[in-house]
Structures are given as structure tokens and as C-alpha cells.
Scaffold this motif. Structure first.
Motif, PDB file in Angstrom:
ATOM      1  N   MET A   1       0.844  -1.193   0.000  1.00  0.00           N
ATOM      2  CA  MET A   1       0.000   0.000   0.000  1.00  0.00           C
ATOM      3  C   MET A   1       0.883   1.248   0.000  1.00  0.00           C
ATOM      4  O   MET A   1       1.850   1.339   0.755  1.00  0.00           O
ATOM      5  N   THR A   2       0.536   2.215  -0.860  1.00  0.00           N
ATOM      6  CA  THR A   2       1.315   3.453  -0.957  1.00  0.00           C
ATOM      7  C   THR A   2       1.145   4.281   0.314  1.00  0.00           C
ATOM      8  O   THR A   2       0.029   4.455   0.806  1.00  0.00           O
ATOM      9  N   LEU A   3       2.254   4.787   0.826  1.00  0.00           N
ATOM     10  CA  LEU A   3       2.198   5.609   2.038  1.00  0.00           C
ATOM     11  C   LEU A   3       1.594   6.969   1.697  1.00  0.00           C
ATOM     12  O   LEU A   3       1.862   7.540   0.647  1.00  0.00           O
ATOM     13  N   TYR A   4       0.788   7.479   2.622  1.00  0.00           N
ATOM     14  CA  TYR A   4       0.098   8.757   2.393  1.00  0.00           C
ATOM     15  C   TYR A   4       0.987   9.913   2.846  1.00  0.00           C
ATOM     16  O   TYR A   4       1.450   9.949   3.985  1.00  0.00           O
ATOM     17  N   ASN A   5       1.221  10.892   1.921  1.00  0.00           N
ATOM     18  CA  ASN A   5       2.099  12.017   2.250  1.00  0.00           C
ATOM     19  C   ASN A   5       1.371  13.355   2.373  1.00  0.00           C
ATOM     20  O   ASN A   5       1.983  14.404   2.469  1.00  0.00           O
ATOM     21  N   GLY A   6       0.024  13.312   2.312  1.00  0.00           N
ATOM     22  CA  GLY A   6      -0.755  14.532   2.512  1.00  0.00           C
ATOM     23  C   GLY A   6      -1.025  15.339   1.268  1.00  0.00           C
ATOM     24  O   GLY A   6      -1.589  16.423   1.354  1.00  0.00           O
ATOM     25  N   THR A   7      -0.638  14.829   0.099  1.00  0.00           N
ATOM     26  CA  THR A   7      -0.829  15.616  -1.125  1.00  0.00           C
ATOM     27  C   THR A   7      -1.917  15.055  -2.044  1.00  0.00           C
ATOM     28  O   THR A   7      -2.175  15.612  -3.101  1.00  0.00           O
ATOM     29  N   THR A   8      -2.541  13.948  -1.650  1.00  0.00           N
ATOM     30  CA  THR A   8      -3.599  13.361  -2.472  1.00  0.00           C
ATOM     31  C   THR A   8      -4.889  13.250  -1.671  1.00  0.00           C
ATOM     32  O   THR A   8      -4.917  13.563  -0.478  1.00  0.00           O
ATOM     33  N   ASP A   9      -5.938  12.770  -2.319  1.00  0.00           N
ATOM     34  CA  ASP A   9      -7.253  12.666  -1.692  1.00  0.00           C
ATOM     35  C   ASP A   9      -7.210  11.708  -0.496  1.00  0.00           C
ATOM     36  O   ASP A   9      -6.906  10.525  -0.653  1.00  0.00           O
ATOM     37  N   PRO A  10      -7.509  12.193   0.723  1.00  0.00           N
ATOM     38  CA  PRO A  10      -7.468  11.327   1.911  1.00  0.00           C
ATOM     39  C   PRO A  10      -8.530  10.234   1.865  1.00  0.00           C
ATOM     40  O   PRO A  10      -8.367   9.171   2.466  1.00  0.00           O
ATOM     41  N   ASP A  11      -9.616  10.505   1.151  1.00  0.00           N
ATOM     42  CA  ASP A  11     -10.696   9.529   1.032  1.00  0.00           C
ATOM     43  C   ASP A  11     -10.212   8.248   0.361  1.00  0.00           C
ATOM     44  O   ASP A  11     -10.570   7.145   0.773  1.00  0.00           O
ATOM     45  N   HIS A  12      -9.376   8.393  -0.682  1.00  0.00           N
ATOM     46  CA  HIS A  12      -8.833   7.227  -1.383  1.00  0.00           C
ATOM     47  C   HIS A  12      -7.964   6.402  -0.440  1.00  0.00           C
ATOM     48  O   HIS A  12      -8.024   5.172  -0.437  1.00  0.00           O
ATOM     49  N   HIS A  13      -7.139   7.104   0.329  1.00  0.00           N
ATOM     50  CA  HIS A  13      -6.247   6.399   1.254  1.00  0.00           C
ATOM     51  C   HIS A  13      -7.048   5.635   2.311  1.00  0.00           C
ATOM     52  O   HIS A  13      -6.751   4.471   2.595  1.00  0.00           O
ATOM     53  N   LEU A  14      -8.061   6.286   2.860  1.00  0.00           N
ATOM     54  CA  LEU A  14      -8.906   5.611   3.860  1.00  0.00           C
ATOM     55  C   LEU A  14      -9.616   4.398   3.268  1.00  0.00           C
ATOM     56  O   LEU A  14      -9.692   3.340   3.908  1.00  0.00           O
ATOM     57  N   SER A  15     -10.117   4.527   2.053  1.00  0.00           N
ATOM     58  CA  SER A  15     -10.811   3.410   1.406  1.00  0.00           C
ATOM     59  C   SER A  15      -9.881   2.233   1.203  1.00  0.00           C
ATOM     60  O   SER A  15     -10.248   1.083   1.475  1.00  0.00           O
ATOM     61  N   ASN A  16      -8.654   2.517   0.720  1.00  0.00           N
ATOM     62  CA  ASN A  16      -7.667   1.449   0.529  1.00  0.00           C
ATOM     63  C   ASN A  16      -7.333   0.758   1.841  1.00  0.00           C
ATOM     64  O   ASN A  16      -7.262  -0.468   1.918  1.00  0.00           O
ATOM     65  N   PHE A  17      -7.125   1.585   2.879  1.00  0.00           N
ATOM     66  CA  PHE A  17      -6.776   1.035   4.189  1.00  0.00           C
ATOM     67  C   PHE A  17      -7.913   0.175   4.739  1.00  0.00           C
ATOM     68  O   PHE A  17      -7.693  -0.942   5.213  1.00  0.00           O
ATOM     69  N   ARG A  18      -9.144   0.682   4.675  1.00  0.00           N
ATOM     70  CA  ARG A  18     -10.299  -0.061   5.204  1.00  0.00           C
ATOM     71  C   ARG A  18     -10.475  -1.402   4.493  1.00  0.00           C
ATOM     72  O   ARG A  18     -10.773  -2.411   5.129  1.00  0.00           O
ATOM     73  N   SER A  19     -10.326  -1.401   3.148  1.00  0.00           N
ATOM     74  CA  SER A  19     -10.511  -2.666   2.423  1.00  0.00           C
ATOM     75  C   SER A  19      -9.443  -3.689   2.795  1.00  0.00           C
ATOM     76  O   SER A  19      -9.732  -4.871   2.927  1.00  0.00           O
ATOM     77  N   ARG A  20      -8.226  -3.244   3.033  1.00  0.00           N
ATOM     78  CA  ARG A  20      -7.168  -4.178   3.463  1.00  0.00           C
ATOM     79  C   ARG A  20      -7.440  -4.716   4.865  1.00  0.00           C
ATOM     80  O   ARG A  20      -7.236  -5.891   5.130  1.00  0.00           O
ATOM     81  N   MET A  21      -7.898  -3.839   5.737  1.00  0.00           N
ATOM     82  CA  MET A  21      -8.208  -4.274   7.094  1.00  0.00           C
ATOM     83  C   MET A  21      -9.414  -5.222   7.110  1.00  0.00           C
ATOM     84  O   MET A  21      -9.470  -6.161   7.904  1.00  0.00           O
ATOM     85  N   TYR A  22     -10.349  -4.968   6.206  1.00  0.00           N
ATOM     86  CA  TYR A  22     -11.540  -5.828   6.103  1.00  0.00           C
ATOM     87  C   TYR A  22     -11.129  -7.246   5.702  1.00  0.00           C
ATOM     88  O   TYR A  22     -11.635  -8.232   6.238  1.00  0.00           O
ATOM     89  N   LEU A  23     -10.171  -7.342   4.769  1.00  0.00           N
ATOM     90  CA  LEU A  23      -9.711  -8.659   4.318  1.00  0.00           C
ATOM     91  C   LEU A  23      -9.032  -9.444   5.437  1.00  0.00           C
ATOM     92  O   LEU A  23      -9.123 -10.667   5.481  1.00  0.00           O
TER      93      LEU A  23
END
Length: 200
Positions: A1-23
Motif C-alpha cells: 500500500m502506498t504511504l500517504y504524504n498529505g498531497t492526495t485525496d485522503p478519502d482514497h487512502h482511507l478506502s484502501n486502508f479499510r478494504s485491506r483491514m476488512y480482508l
């Protein structure tokens, strides 16, 4: 998973993180402890500066994260934004179609008619624009199929121009170099000569 550096949409990062945690079926506590691992640079500093015991659940952490970095949220695109896409004077149909398709993907619930009109509007004058204005397509699939024919025609035309000239640029450069070398050889051939003796 790409590390979040604060320059992109936080919603995308949260969605990616949640789906990985769900798995992995991770608990709320594991999510809270794992989330900082996905952050970097100034974002990890933000996390480290949160007051102790200020997070009660992962949802709470997600809300604080989103509130802090929501300025980076992608702006929603709408159908009128397609009107800004124009095929450049020397741009190939293939490149134009790729750019147009990418923009369409960013627009949610895009009506087919709006996409087709946007595409026609952005085409420069040429065989494909003439064909499409005579018989309007009814689906994006039809547009793509018809565009493929003209993309192939453009490609074949470019290849034809190369074969008509008989040489590629590289071939012409090689030929010019050979001529220079031959010319140089002639000069060298007659540069050294044996002088004649004086006749008496």
C-alpha cells in the motif's frame, strides 16, 4: 500500500486502508495501531501530535484524519468539463481518445449522450470528425469501434509516408556519412604523389 504524504485525496487512502483491514478481519484496536504505518512525512508528524487518549475508535481517527487533509480531496468533475478537451493540431486520434476516455472515468454518472457530444465537439476537422457528424453513434462502444478504424488508417498512413520516401531518417544519415567518407578518400588518394624529375 502506498504511504500517504498529505498531497492526495485522503478519502482514497482511507478506502484502501479499510478494504485491506476488512480482508484481514482486523479489530478496531488493530486498525488504530496499523493506520500510522501507512503515513509518512508531515502526516506522521500530525499523527504524533494528536493529544494522548484523544482517539476512542478507528472511526474517530478517520474523521480527524479526513478533517485535517480534506483540502486535498479531489474536486468532482462534471459533464461540462469534457468541453475543455480538444484534439491538438498535430495530436493523433489515438492520443486524443486516450485523454478523453481518462477524463470520462473521472466523471460519475456521465450520460452517454453528453460523452458522445463532448467527444465530437473536441475533434479537429478530419476524416473521423466528418464520418461521425454524418452518422451520430448511439453508444460509446460504437464510438470506440469507429475510432479504431481511423486510428489504424492514421497509423498506416504514417507508415506509408516512411516507405514512399524509401529511407528513414537514420538511413539518410548513414547514406550522407558514406558520401562524406568516399569524398574524403578521394582527396587522400591524390594528396601524396611522387614528384617528377626535371627534364633536361
Amino acid at each position: 500500500m502506498t504511504l500517504y504524504n498529505g498531497t492526495t485525496d485522503p478519502d482514497h487512502h482511507l478506502s484502501n486502508f479499510r478494504s485491506r483491514m476488512y480482508l484481514t478481519d482486523a479489530s478496531d484496536a488493530v486498525r488504530c495501531k496499523s493506520f500510522p504505518i501507512t503515513l509518512k512525512k508531515t502526516v506522521i508528524k500530525w499523527f504524533d501530535n494528536l493529544p494522548p487518549r484523544s482517539i476512542s475508535s478507528f472511526d474517530d481517527l478517520a474523521k480527524k484524519f479526513f478533517a485535517r487533509f480534506s483540502i486535498q480531496k479531489d474536486k468532482a468533475k462534471h459533464a461540462p468539463s469534457l468541453l475543455g478537451i480538444r484534439q491538438g493540431e498535430r495530436e493523433t486520434l489515438c492520443n486524443y481518445m486516450e485523454m478523453f476516455n481518462k477524463t470520462c472515468l473521472d466523471i460519475q454518472n456521465l450520460p452517454t449522450e453528453a460523452a458522445i457530444m463532448g467527444l465530437i465537439n473536441g475533434l479537429r476537422e478530419g476524416p473521423f470528425s466528418q464520418s461521425i457528424s454524418k452518422k451520430h453513434p448511439t453508444s460509446l462502444n460504437e464510438v470506440q469501434e469507429r475510432a479504431e478504424k481511423y486510428i489504424n488508417m492514421e497509423e498506416n498512413s504514417r507508415l506509408g509516408e516512411t516507405s514512399k520516401s524509401g529511407f528513414t531518417t537514420q538511413d539518410k544519415n548513414r547514406e550522407a556519412k558514406k558520401k562524406e567518407d568516399r569524398h574524403g578518400e578521394k582527396i587522400k588518394k591524390y594528396y601524396n604523389y611522387t614528384p617528377f624529375g626535371c627534364l633536361s
